[in-house]
Motif scaffolding. Structure first.
Motif, PDB file in Angstrom:
ATOM      1  N   MET A 196       0.719  -1.438  -0.282  1.00 43.77           N
ATOM      2  CA  MET A 196      -0.104  -0.216  -0.198  1.00 43.77           C
ATOM      3  C   MET A 196       0.521   0.915  -0.257  1.00 43.77           C
ATOM      4  O   MET A 196       0.556   2.946  -0.351  1.00 43.77           O
ATOM      5  CB  MET A 196      -0.743   0.378   1.327  1.00 43.77           C
ATOM      6  CG  MET A 196      -2.068  -1.215   1.042  1.00 43.77           C
ATOM      7  SD  MET A 196      -2.999  -1.161  -0.171  1.00 43.77           S
ATOM      8  CE  MET A 196      -3.901  -2.154  -0.184  1.00 43.77           C
ATOM      9  N   TRP A 197       1.917   1.170   0.286  1.00 49.04           N
ATOM     10  CA  TRP A 197       2.754   1.966   0.400  1.00 49.04           C
ATOM     11  C   TRP A 197       3.990   2.490  -1.219  1.00 49.04           C
ATOM     12  O   TRP A 197       4.887   3.358  -1.395  1.00 49.04           O
ATOM     13  CB  TRP A 197       3.460   2.341   1.062  1.00 49.04           C
ATOM     14  CG  TRP A 197       2.838   2.080   2.519  1.00 49.04           C
ATOM     15  CD1 TRP A 197       3.281   1.461   4.000  1.00 49.04           C
ATOM     16  CD2 TRP A 197       2.781   3.395   3.209  1.00 49.04           C
ATOM     17  NE1 TRP A 197       2.429   2.248   4.396  1.00 49.04           N
ATOM     18  CE2 TRP A 197       2.036   3.711   4.367  1.00 49.04           C
ATOM     19  CE3 TRP A 197       3.081   5.259   2.796  1.00 49.04           C
ATOM     20  CZ2 TRP A 197       1.796   4.000   5.292  1.00 49.04           C
ATOM     21  CZ3 TRP A 197       1.634   6.103   3.312  1.00 49.04           C
ATOM     22  CH2 TRP A 197       2.039   5.704   4.895  1.00 49.04           C
ATOM     23  N   ARG A 198       3.329   1.254  -2.175  1.00 48.51           N
ATOM     24  CA  ARG A 198       4.053   1.747  -3.402  1.00 48.51           C
ATOM     25  C   ARG A 198       3.906   2.967  -3.880  1.00 48.51           C
ATOM     26  O   ARG A 198       5.403   3.195  -4.496  1.00 48.51           O
ATOM     27  CB  ARG A 198       3.874   0.550  -4.169  1.00 48.51           C
ATOM     28  CG  ARG A 198       2.261   0.566  -4.744  1.00 48.51           C
ATOM     29  CD  ARG A 198       2.137  -0.331  -5.853  1.00 48.51           C
ATOM     30  NE  ARG A 198       0.910   0.099  -6.476  1.00 48.51           N
ATOM     31  CZ  ARG A 198      -0.569  -0.670  -5.904  1.00 48.51           C
ATOM     32  NH1 ARG A 198      -1.258  -1.057  -4.645  1.00 48.51           N
ATOM     33  NH2 ARG A 198      -2.026  -0.502  -6.144  1.00 48.51           N
ATOM     34  N   PHE A 199       3.185   3.690  -4.012  1.00 48.91           N
ATOM     35  CA  PHE A 199       3.226   5.425  -4.240  1.00 48.91           C
ATOM     36  C   PHE A 199       3.926   6.384  -3.674  1.00 48.91           C
ATOM     37  O   PHE A 199       4.606   7.272  -3.771  1.00 48.91           O
ATOM     38  CB  PHE A 199       2.210   5.746  -5.218  1.00 48.91           C
ATOM     39  CG  PHE A 199       0.997   4.373  -6.288  1.00 48.91           C
ATOM     40  CD1 PHE A 199       1.751   4.289  -6.842  1.00 48.91           C
ATOM     41  CD2 PHE A 199       0.218   4.143  -5.375  1.00 48.91           C
ATOM     42  CE1 PHE A 199       0.945   3.300  -8.020  1.00 48.91           C
ATOM     43  CE2 PHE A 199      -1.061   3.237  -6.137  1.00 48.91           C
ATOM     44  CZ  PHE A 199      -0.750   2.834  -7.419  1.00 48.91           C
ATOM     45  N   ILE A 214     -14.352   3.357   2.435  1.00 50.28           N
ATOM     46  CA  ILE A 214     -13.275   3.289   3.702  1.00 50.28           C
ATOM     47  C   ILE A 214     -12.374   4.137   2.438  1.00 50.28           C
ATOM     48  O   ILE A 214     -12.134   4.938   3.033  1.00 50.28           O
ATOM     49  CB  ILE A 214     -12.306   2.369   4.150  1.00 50.28           C
ATOM     50  CG1 ILE A 214     -13.082   1.097   5.428  1.00 50.28           C
ATOM     51  CG2 ILE A 214     -11.198   2.083   4.132  1.00 50.28           C
ATOM     52  CD1 ILE A 214     -12.544  -0.280   6.171  1.00 50.28           C
ATOM     53  N   MET A 215     -12.196   3.491   1.344  1.00 50.92           N
ATOM     54  CA  MET A 215     -11.824   4.069   0.043  1.00 50.92           C
ATOM     55  C   MET A 215     -11.996   5.066   0.337  1.00 50.92           C
ATOM     56  O   MET A 215     -11.220   6.206  -0.236  1.00 50.92           O
ATOM     57  CB  MET A 215     -11.701   3.158  -1.406  1.00 50.92           C
ATOM     58  CG  MET A 215     -11.140   3.752  -1.672  1.00 50.92           C
ATOM     59  SD  MET A 215      -9.103   4.172  -1.750  1.00 50.92           S
ATOM     60  CE  MET A 215      -8.541   2.315  -1.145  1.00 50.92           C
ATOM     61  N   GLY A 216     -13.685   5.707  -0.500  1.00 52.86           N
ATOM     62  CA  GLY A 216     -13.967   6.619  -0.828  1.00 52.86           C
ATOM     63  C   GLY A 216     -13.354   6.829  -1.961  1.00 52.86           C
ATOM     64  O   GLY A 216     -13.288   5.739  -3.037  1.00 52.86           O
ATOM     65  N   ASN A 217     -13.886   8.013  -2.437  1.00 56.24           N
ATOM     66  CA  ASN A 217     -12.883   8.139  -4.790  1.00 56.24           C
ATOM     67  C   ASN A 217     -14.167   6.757  -5.408  1.00 56.24           C
ATOM     68  O   ASN A 217     -13.233   6.179  -6.083  1.00 56.24           O
ATOM     69  CB  ASN A 217     -11.820   8.443  -4.606  1.00 56.24           C
ATOM     70  CG  ASN A 217     -11.136   8.842  -3.625  1.00 56.24           C
ATOM     71  OD1 ASN A 217     -10.783  10.493  -4.589  1.00 56.24           O
ATOM     72  ND2 ASN A 217     -10.698   8.719  -2.332  1.00 56.24           N
ATOM     73  N   ALA A 218     -14.822   7.178  -4.699  1.00 57.73           N
ATOM     74  CA  ALA A 218     -16.444   6.491  -6.298  1.00 57.73           C
ATOM     75  C   ALA A 218     -15.813   6.380  -6.776  1.00 57.73           C
ATOM     76  O   ALA A 218     -16.593   5.684  -7.868  1.00 57.73           O
ATOM     77  CB  ALA A 218     -17.794   6.892  -5.235  1.00 57.73           C
ATOM     78  N   ASP A 219     -15.691   7.980  -8.447  1.00 59.86           N
ATOM     79  CA  ASP A 219     -15.268   7.921  -9.122  1.00 59.86           C
ATOM     80  C   ASP A 219     -13.920   6.799  -9.464  1.00 59.86           C
ATOM     81  O   ASP A 219     -14.097   7.656 -11.158  1.00 59.86           O
ATOM     82  CB  ASP A 219     -14.714   9.207  -9.416  1.00 59.86           C
ATOM     83  CG  ASP A 219     -14.069   9.664  -8.889  1.00 59.86           C
ATOM     84  OD1 ASP A 219     -14.140  10.001  -8.129  1.00 59.86           O
ATOM     85  OD2 ASP A 219     -12.920  10.354  -9.715  1.00 59.86           O
ATOM     86  N   ARG A 220     -13.540   6.054  -8.533  1.00 62.45           N
ATOM     87  CA  ARG A 220     -12.364   5.565  -9.169  1.00 62.45           C
ATOM     88  C   ARG A 220     -12.224   4.056  -8.412  1.00 62.45           C
ATOM     89  O   ARG A 220     -11.441   3.597  -7.302  1.00 62.45           O
ATOM     90  CB  ARG A 220     -10.953   5.861  -8.685  1.00 62.45           C
ATOM     91  CG  ARG A 220     -10.876   7.469  -8.965  1.00 62.45           C
ATOM     92  CD  ARG A 220      -9.860   8.452  -8.206  1.00 62.45           C
ATOM     93  NE  ARG A 220      -8.370   7.857  -8.383  1.00 62.45           N
ATOM     94  CZ  ARG A 220      -7.521   8.393  -7.790  1.00 62.45           C
ATOM     95  NH1 ARG A 220      -7.371   9.228  -6.504  1.00 62.45           N
ATOM     96  NH2 ARG A 220      -6.448   7.869  -8.018  1.00 62.45           N
ATOM     97  N   GLY A 266     -11.246  10.336   1.585  1.00 63.06           N
ATOM     98  CA  GLY A 266     -11.145   8.742   1.546  1.00 63.06           C
ATOM     99  C   GLY A 266     -10.170   8.708   3.248  1.00 63.06           C
ATOM    100  O   GLY A 266      -9.832   9.411   3.432  1.00 63.06           O
ATOM    101  N   HIS A 267     -10.088   7.311   2.978  1.00 62.14           N
ATOM    102  CA  HIS A 267      -9.293   7.028   4.949  1.00 62.14           C
ATOM    103  C   HIS A 267      -7.618   6.467   3.674  1.00 62.14           C
ATOM    104  O   HIS A 267      -6.791   6.156   4.477  1.00 62.14           O
ATOM    105  CB  HIS A 267      -9.961   5.576   5.142  1.00 62.14           C
ATOM    106  CG  HIS A 267      -9.184   5.619   6.748  1.00 62.14           C
ATOM    107  ND1 HIS A 267      -9.171   6.707   7.887  1.00 62.14           N
ATOM    108  CD2 HIS A 267      -8.550   4.445   6.963  1.00 62.14           C
ATOM    109  CE1 HIS A 267      -8.438   6.111   8.911  1.00 62.14           C
ATOM    110  NE2 HIS A 267      -8.286   5.051   8.810  1.00 62.14           N
ATOM    111  N   CYS A 268      -8.016   6.498   2.660  1.00 60.12           N
ATOM    112  CA  CYS A 268      -6.301   5.864   1.867  1.00 60.12           C
ATOM    113  C   CYS A 268      -5.962   6.889   1.249  1.00 60.12           C
ATOM    114  O   CYS A 268      -5.483   6.399   0.087  1.00 60.12           O
ATOM    115  CB  CYS A 268      -6.702   4.583   1.094  1.00 60.12           C
ATOM    116  SG  CYS A 268      -7.471   3.348   2.710  1.00 60.12           S
ATOM    117  N   LEU A 282      -2.634   5.589  -1.691  1.00 59.44           N
ATOM    118  CA  LEU A 282      -3.134   5.327  -2.284  1.00 59.44           C
ATOM    119  C   LEU A 282      -4.090   6.039  -3.363  1.00 59.44           C
ATOM    120  O   LEU A 282      -3.565   6.382  -4.481  1.00 59.44           O
ATOM    121  CB  LEU A 282      -4.069   4.388  -2.023  1.00 59.44           C
ATOM    122  CG  LEU A 282      -3.699   2.796  -1.802  1.00 59.44           C
ATOM    123  CD1 LEU A 282      -4.866   1.321  -1.921  1.00 59.44           C
ATOM    124  CD2 LEU A 282      -2.025   2.262  -3.081  1.00 59.44           C
ATOM    125  N   SER A 283      -5.132   6.813  -2.664  1.00 59.07           N
ATOM    126  CA  SER A 283      -5.644   7.802  -4.193  1.00 59.07           C
ATOM    127  C   SER A 283      -4.707   9.579  -3.987  1.00 59.07           C
ATOM    128  O   SER A 283      -5.812   9.793  -5.144  1.00 59.07           O
ATOM    129  CB  SER A 283      -6.866   7.960  -2.838  1.00 59.07           C
ATOM    130  OG  SER A 283      -6.999   8.874  -1.773  1.00 59.07           O
TER     131      SER A 283
END
Length: 262
Positions: free
Chosen positions: A31-34, A160-166, A243-245, A248-249
Motif C-alpha cells: 500500500m506504500w508503493r506510490f 473506507i476508500m471513498g473516491n467513488a469515481d475511481r 477517503g481513508h487511504c 493510494l488515492s
C-alpha cells in the motif's frame, strides 16, 4: 525467530536516515508503493508487514499478544532494534499511526519524528469526543465481520476508500481485505476499533505530522484536530484528498506534506 522473516522486512534506499512505513488494517506494505520510493534517494526506507498480514510469518501470530495494539507496537520496537534504527522517521497509516505512537513511548530513542496518516486514538463517540461511531455501530460492524468476512470486505472497502469515481481503488482494498486470514482479521479489527489511546497522546514526545483528508468516514477532521491538540509537538496538515487511504488515492499530496515536514 528471525524478525526479518517474521515481519517480511524489506530495506531499500541510498540515504542513512531511517524511514519506517507501517500499513493499516487489512493491508500490507504494498500500500506504500506510490509513496515510499520517493524517499529512497535520501533515506533508508524500511517496509514491513504486521504479523498476520501480507507475507509475514503467519506461524508467528499469537492471539493473546495481538489482542491489543501493544503487541504490534512491541514488534515495531523489535524491528527498530534489529535494524539498529535510531532517531528514525515512522510513517503509520490508520491504526498504525497509533501503533507507532505507542512504540515511540515504549522506546523513544528509535524515533525522531512521526507521520500519522489518518490517525484515530478512539473510534467511539464518548461525550464531547466524537470518534465517528456509536457503541452500537461498532458492535454491528464487528458482528458483520464475524458473520461474513467476504461480505464485510465488499461493503466496507468502498466506504473506507471513498473516491467513488475511481472504483479500482476500492477493488484493490477489498481484495486486500479478502486475502487476510478471517480469524486474524476479526481479532485485528477488535484491537483496532475497540482501542482507546487518547490518554497516551500526551506521552508522545517526537515531533508529529498529522495528515488529515478533507473527508474521511473512518477518522474525520474532528479526530485529526483532537490528535493534533493532544500531542505536545504536533502539526496538522489538511491535504486535498478524500477517503481513508490517501497513500493510494492521493500519493502526491502525501509526499508533498511529508517532504515539508521531514
Amino acid at each position: 525467530m528471525s524478525i526479518i522473516k517474521r515481519n517480511n522486512i524489506n530495506v531499500s534506499g541510498e540515504g542513512q536516515k531511517p524511514m519506517i512505513f507501517a500499513h493499516g488494517f487489512g493491508c500490507d506494505q504494498n500500500m506504500w508503493r506510490f509513496v515510499a520510493p520517493e524517499f529512497e534517494r535520501d533515506h533508508k526506507v524500511i517496509l514491513f508487514d504486521h504479523v498476520g498480514a501480507g507475507r509475514s510469518d503467519l506461524g508467528a501470530y499469537d492471539q493473546k499478544k495481538y489482542a491489543t495494539l501493544e503487541g504490534y507496537a512491541d514488534d515495531v520496537v523489535e524491528i527498530c532494534e534489529a535494524l539498529n534504527v535510531e532517531n528514525g522517521i515512522f510513517v503509520g497509516h490508520s491504526v498504525s499511526a497509533m501503533i507507532g505512537a505507542l512504540a515511540s513511548i515504549k522506546s523513544p530513542k528509535h524515533f525522531e519524528k512521526l507521520v500519522l496518516v489518518c490517525p484515530s486514538p478512539c473510534y467511539l463517540n464518548d461525550g464531547d469526543y466524537q470518534g465517528g461511531f456509536s457503541r452500537q455501530q461498532l458492535e454491528e460492524l464487528l458482528e458483520f465481520l464475524d458473520e461474513n468476512h467476504m461480505g464485510w470486505s465488499a461493503q466496507m472497502a468502498p466506504l473506507i476508500m471513498g473516491n467513488a469515481d475511481r472504483p479500482e481503488l476500492s477493488e484493490e482494498l477489498e481484495n486486500s481485505f479478502c486475502r487476510t486470514d478471517p480469524d486474524i482479521a476479526r481479532a485485528f479489527a477488535r484491537a483496532t476499533f475497540l482501542s482507546d489511546n487518547r490518554a497516551d497522546l500526551a506521552s508522545v514526545r517526537p515531533a508529529c505530522l498529522v495528515l488529515q483528508c478533507k473527508e474521511d468516514v473512518i477518522a474525520g477532521q474532528q479526530v485529526g484536530k483532537y490528535v493534533k491538540e493532544h500531542i505536545p509537538d504536533a502539526h496538522l496538515a489538511l491535504i486535498d484528498a478524500y477517503g481513508h487511504c490517501p497513500n493510494l488515492s492521493a500519493p502526491d499530496e502525501v509526499i508533498k506534506a511529508m517532504r515539508d515536514f521531514v
